[in-house]
Design an enzyme around this catalytic site. Structure first.
Site, PDB file in Angstrom:
ATOM      1  N   LYS A 118       0.875  -1.244   0.156  1.00  0.00           N
ATOM      2  CA  LYS A 118       0.044  -0.034   0.040  1.00  0.00           C
ATOM      3  C   LYS A 118       0.836   1.063   0.094  1.00  0.00           C
ATOM      4  CE  LYS A 118      -4.426   0.787   0.318  1.00  0.00           C
ATOM      5  NZ  LYS A 118      -5.492  -0.057  -0.132  1.00  0.00           N
ATOM      6  N   ASP A 158      -7.159   4.200  -4.542  1.00  0.00           N
ATOM      7  CA  ASP A 158      -7.627   4.149  -2.915  1.00  0.00           C
ATOM      8  C   ASP A 158      -8.172   5.570  -2.855  1.00  0.00           C
ATOM      9  OD1 ASP A 158      -7.732   2.087  -0.778  1.00  0.00           O
ATOM     10  OD2 ASP A 158      -7.364   4.004   0.177  1.00  0.00           O
TER      11      ASP A 158
HETATM   12  P1  NDP Z   1     -12.963   7.758  -2.711  1.00  0.00           P
HETATM   13  O1  NDP Z   1     -11.941   8.673  -2.592  1.00  0.00           O
HETATM   14  O2  NDP Z   1     -13.495   7.428  -4.105  1.00  0.00           O
HETATM   15  O3  NDP Z   1     -14.145   8.276  -1.608  1.00  0.00           O
HETATM   16  C1  NDP Z   1     -14.152   8.070  -0.248  1.00  0.00           C
HETATM   17  C2  NDP Z   1     -15.260   8.568   0.232  1.00  0.00           C
HETATM   18  O4  NDP Z   1     -15.334   8.308   1.707  1.00  0.00           O
HETATM   19  C3  NDP Z   1     -15.692  10.011   0.052  1.00  0.00           C
HETATM   20  O5  NDP Z   1     -17.064  10.188   0.143  1.00  0.00           O
HETATM   21  C4  NDP Z   1     -15.180  10.673   1.082  1.00  0.00           C
HETATM   22  O6  NDP Z   1     -15.857  12.039   1.368  1.00  0.00           O
HETATM   23  C5  NDP Z   1     -15.201   9.689   2.261  1.00  0.00           C
HETATM   24  N1  NDP Z   1     -14.150   9.631   3.189  1.00  0.00           N
HETATM   25  C6  NDP Z   1     -12.965   9.582   3.258  1.00  0.00           C
HETATM   26  N2  NDP Z   1     -12.177   9.986   4.217  1.00  0.00           N
HETATM   27  C7  NDP Z   1     -13.366  10.339   5.253  1.00  0.00           C
HETATM   28  C8  NDP Z   1     -13.187  10.560   6.363  1.00  0.00           C
HETATM   29  N3  NDP Z   1     -11.829  10.665   7.149  1.00  0.00           N
HETATM   30  N4  NDP Z   1     -14.383  10.725   7.323  1.00  0.00           N
HETATM   31  C9  NDP Z   1     -15.554  10.611   6.550  1.00  0.00           C
HETATM   32  N5  NDP Z   1     -15.756  10.261   5.138  1.00  0.00           N
HETATM   33  C10 NDP Z   1     -14.336  10.068   4.848  1.00  0.00           C
HETATM   34  O7  NDP Z   1     -12.413   6.282  -2.053  1.00  0.00           O
HETATM   35  P2  NDP Z   1     -13.004   5.002  -2.272  1.00  0.00           P
HETATM   36  O8  NDP Z   1     -14.434   4.902  -2.333  1.00  0.00           O
HETATM   37  O9  NDP Z   1     -11.848   4.193  -3.347  1.00  0.00           O
HETATM   38  O10 NDP Z   1     -12.594   4.303  -0.956  1.00  0.00           O
HETATM   39  C11 NDP Z   1     -13.519   3.934   0.176  1.00  0.00           C
HETATM   40  C12 NDP Z   1     -12.996   2.747   1.125  1.00  0.00           C
HETATM   41  O11 NDP Z   1     -12.834   1.698   0.456  1.00  0.00           O
HETATM   42  C13 NDP Z   1     -11.591   3.075   1.692  1.00  0.00           C
HETATM   43  O12 NDP Z   1     -11.521   2.811   2.933  1.00  0.00           O
HETATM   44  C14 NDP Z   1     -10.767   2.281   0.830  1.00  0.00           C
HETATM   45  O13 NDP Z   1      -9.719   1.767   1.349  1.00  0.00           O
HETATM   46  C15 NDP Z   1     -11.616   1.218   0.497  1.00  0.00           C
HETATM   47  N6  NDP Z   1     -11.286   0.330  -0.647  1.00  0.00           N
HETATM   48  C16 NDP Z   1     -11.204   0.706  -1.835  1.00  0.00           C
HETATM   49  C17 NDP Z   1     -11.021   0.056  -3.106  1.00  0.00           C
HETATM   50  C18 NDP Z   1     -11.092   0.734  -4.251  1.00  0.00           C
HETATM   51  O14 NDP Z   1     -10.936  -0.144  -5.289  1.00  0.00           O
HETATM   52  N7  NDP Z   1     -11.094   1.979  -4.526  1.00  0.00           N
HETATM   53  C19 NDP Z   1     -10.973  -1.416  -3.023  1.00  0.00           C
HETATM   54  C20 NDP Z   1     -11.070  -1.669  -1.654  1.00  0.00           C
HETATM   55  C21 NDP Z   1     -11.275  -1.223  -0.476  1.00  0.00           C
HETATM   56  P3  NDP Z   1     -14.914  13.253   1.344  1.00  0.00           P
HETATM   57  O15 NDP Z   1     -15.153  13.657  -0.114  1.00  0.00           O
HETATM   58  O16 NDP Z   1     -15.490  14.143   2.242  1.00  0.00           O
HETATM   59  O17 NDP Z   1     -13.477  12.929   1.686  1.00  0.00           O
HETATM   60  O1  2IT Z   2      -7.952  -1.528  -0.363  1.00  0.00           O
HETATM   61  C1  2IT Z   2      -7.738  -2.301  -1.687  1.00  0.00           C
HETATM   62  O2  2IT Z   2      -7.795  -3.427  -2.036  1.00  0.00           O
HETATM   63  C2  2IT Z   2      -7.674  -1.146  -2.868  1.00  0.00           C
HETATM   64  N1  2IT Z   2      -7.520  -0.119  -2.829  1.00  0.00           N
HETATM   65  C3  2IT Z   2      -7.426  -1.781  -4.440  1.00  0.00           C
HETATM   66  C4  2IT Z   2      -6.047  -2.090  -4.687  1.00  0.00           C
HETATM   67  C5  2IT Z   2      -5.783  -2.827  -5.989  1.00  0.00           C
HETATM   68  O3  2IT Z   2      -4.467  -3.077  -6.300  1.00  0.00           O
HETATM   69  O4  2IT Z   2      -6.645  -2.720  -6.844  1.00  0.00           O
END
Ligand code: NDP
Ligand code: 2IT
Length: 439
Positions: A118, A158
């Site tokens: 990561k 992420d």
């Molecule tokens: P994005 O940046 O697309 O969206 C993040 C969302 O979460 C936004 O709505 C953001 O709001 C909110 N957020 C972020 N930080 C905070 C905080 N401290 N408090 C409240 N809300 C918060 O990210 P993703 O959707 O990609 O990721 C969301 C989660 O999913 C994370 O935990 C990530 O690690 C996990 N994840 C993502 C994957 C991927 O493929 N993208 C894969 C597996 C897991 P704001 O705009 O206000 O910051």
């Molecule tokens: O938390 C996760 O699994 C991710 N942000 C996706 C990682 C990836 O390599 O697609």
């Protein structure tokens, strides 16, 4: 744990993630002699490599900024390091180490040959122009490119890193290395990306929840679903729930949540996607267009009555009292779309009540799994159809569910998916480490 705490005492998120794994894996190690006396878990909690670097860049007014960049290469026993990059002001070594540690188990669960890593930066993309984001990404990759490669370490997105950032990062890698390779995943469709990768984490989380519900002869049809976040994972979790006949009533961001009593249908969701992905707006703006909805500033959606809850924003966003509230309101299933969104106390509360609970390393693994499929397509120099990738994603999520059942049953009728995911993830990595000796 004593040793982990003394070495990493100032890293609370990392200790939280390790504690959860240790509680379930140590009893398993004790029962299985091949793992005894090998200090495998102690080796797994120490990153193979932790890289930290300066990222200097110039904003639109000519001012120079310095951010900190990181890549944690946690474990490469079963494949090259694989895992996302997070750009958020809260990013530090503890948060990235917890994410990298979780990623090792998650990637192992996917059935694909990927190690865990990561990275990211404390850079905040919010409020920055596209040009500023580009300059930051280019500066970040100018250093990161020395440490990654399609056979070494393959980053992806992420929080704060989506299609726009992956494009800028890929461009700089290609320019410096003079190589067009699958060094990043989440690429655009015209330059090596996989169909369904944007959708995969959210869709996969819903597929996993579907498998859990099926064990109780339930499904999404007619269920009220509360989702947090409004980014990549939340958007596509919502889309799949809607397709399966569920009613999504909330979305959120760090300013608060919206509650739409009529449900967020596909048309409203498309408005949210445009608002968040193109306008880069705030979720509060939803209520200006949809008058049936309310915005609750600085609050989280867990007080809203629902059948199914899907935390899809960030770590530790759902705590013990939120869990109690969800149970009181009749929630039967919680599936983590985010990484470690539920605190240890919240998970304990769900387990005590014997509701369906999916830990992120199992339920959100569809994202990285589809990244693995993107890597395969890049190596083969072909691209699979949407249907083909979606079918593979469904199969992988079903396999992960089966692995959790295999290792997580407590008695005849309750599956502890935390235990199942941790042990199933551990076994594959531990066996590879044993085979490769002490390195
Ligand atoms: P994005 O940046 O697309 O969206 C993040 C969302 O979460 C936004 O709505 C953001 O709001 C909110 N957020 C972020 N930080 C905070 C905080 N401290 N408090 C409240 N809300 C918060 O990210 P993703 O959707 O990609 O990721 C969301 C989660 O999913 C994370 O935990 C990530 O690690 C996990 N994840 C993502 C994957 C991927 O493929 N993208 C894969 C597996 C897991 P704001 O705009 O206000 O910051
Ligand atoms: O938390 C996760 O699994 C991710 N942000 C996706 C990682 C990836 O390599 O697609």
């Amino acid at each position: 744990m004593k040793e982990v705490k003394s070495r990493n005492g100032h890293e609370p998120e990392f200790i939280q993630a390790v504690q959860e794994v240790a509680e379930t894996v140590i009893p398993y190690i004790a029962e299985n002699k091949i793992y005894n006396g090998k200090n495998i878990l102690l080796r797994m909690v120490e990153p193979e490599r932790l890289i930290s670097f300066r990222v200097s860049w110039v904003d639109d007014d000519g001012e120079i900024h310095v951010n900190r960049g990181y890549r944690i290469q946690m474990n490469s026993a079963i494949g090259p390091y694989k895992g996302g990059l997070r750009f958020h002001p809260s990013v530090n070594a503890s948060i990235l180490k917890f994410l990298a540690f979780e990623q090792v188990f998650k990637n192992s669960l996917t059935t694909l040959p990927m190690g865990g890593g990561k990275g990211g930066s404390d850079f905040d993309p919010k409020g920055k122009s596209d040009d500023e984001v580009m300059r930051f990404c280019h500066a970040f990759m100018a250093e990161l490119c020395r440490h990654i490669g399609p056979f070494t370490d393959i980053p992806a997105g992420d929080i704060g890193v989506g299609a726009r950032e992956i494009g800028f990062l890929f461009g700089m890698y290609k320019k410096i290395k003079n190589e067009f390779t699958g060094v990043l995943t989440g690429k655009g469709l015209s330059w090596g990306g996989s169909k369904i990768r944007p959708e995969a984490t959210g869709y996969g989380t819903v597929y996993f929840a579907q498998s859990m519900l099926k064990t109780r002869n339930e499904n999404f049809d007619g269920k009220t679903v509360v989702i947090s976040g409004s980014g990549n994972v939340a958007q596509f979790a919502a889309e799949k729930v809607i397709q399966l006949g569920g009613k999504v009533v909330t979305l959120s961001d760090s300013d608060g949540y919206i509650y739409d009593k009529d449900g967020i249908d596909q048309e409203k969701l498309e408005f949210v996607m445009d608002l968040k992905n193109n306008q880069r707006g705030r979720i509060s703006e939803y209520v200006n267009t949809y008058k049936s909805a309310e915005f609750h500033k600085d609050e989280q959606p867990w007080q809203v009555k629902c059948d199914i809850a899907m935390p899809c924003a960030t770590q530790n966003e759902l705590q013990g009292d939120d869990a109690a509230l969800l149970l009181k309101n009749g929630c039967i299933c919680v599936a983590e779309g985010a990484n470690m969104p539920c605190t240890a106390e919240a998970i304990h509360t769900f387990h005590e009540a014997k509701i369906l609970f999916a830990p992120g390393k199992a339920s959100n693994a569809g994202g990285v799994a589809t990244s693995g499929l993107e890597m395969s397509q890049n190596s083969l120099r072909i691209s699979w159809s949407r249907e083909e990738v979606d079918e593979r994603l469904k199969d992988i999520m079903e396999d992960i569910h089966q692995s959790c059942i295999e290792y997580g049953m407590e008695g005849d009728d309750y599956c502890n998916y935390v235990k199942g995911a941790n042990i199933a993830g551990f076994v594959k990595v531990a066996d590879a480490m044993l085979a490769q000796g002490v390195i």
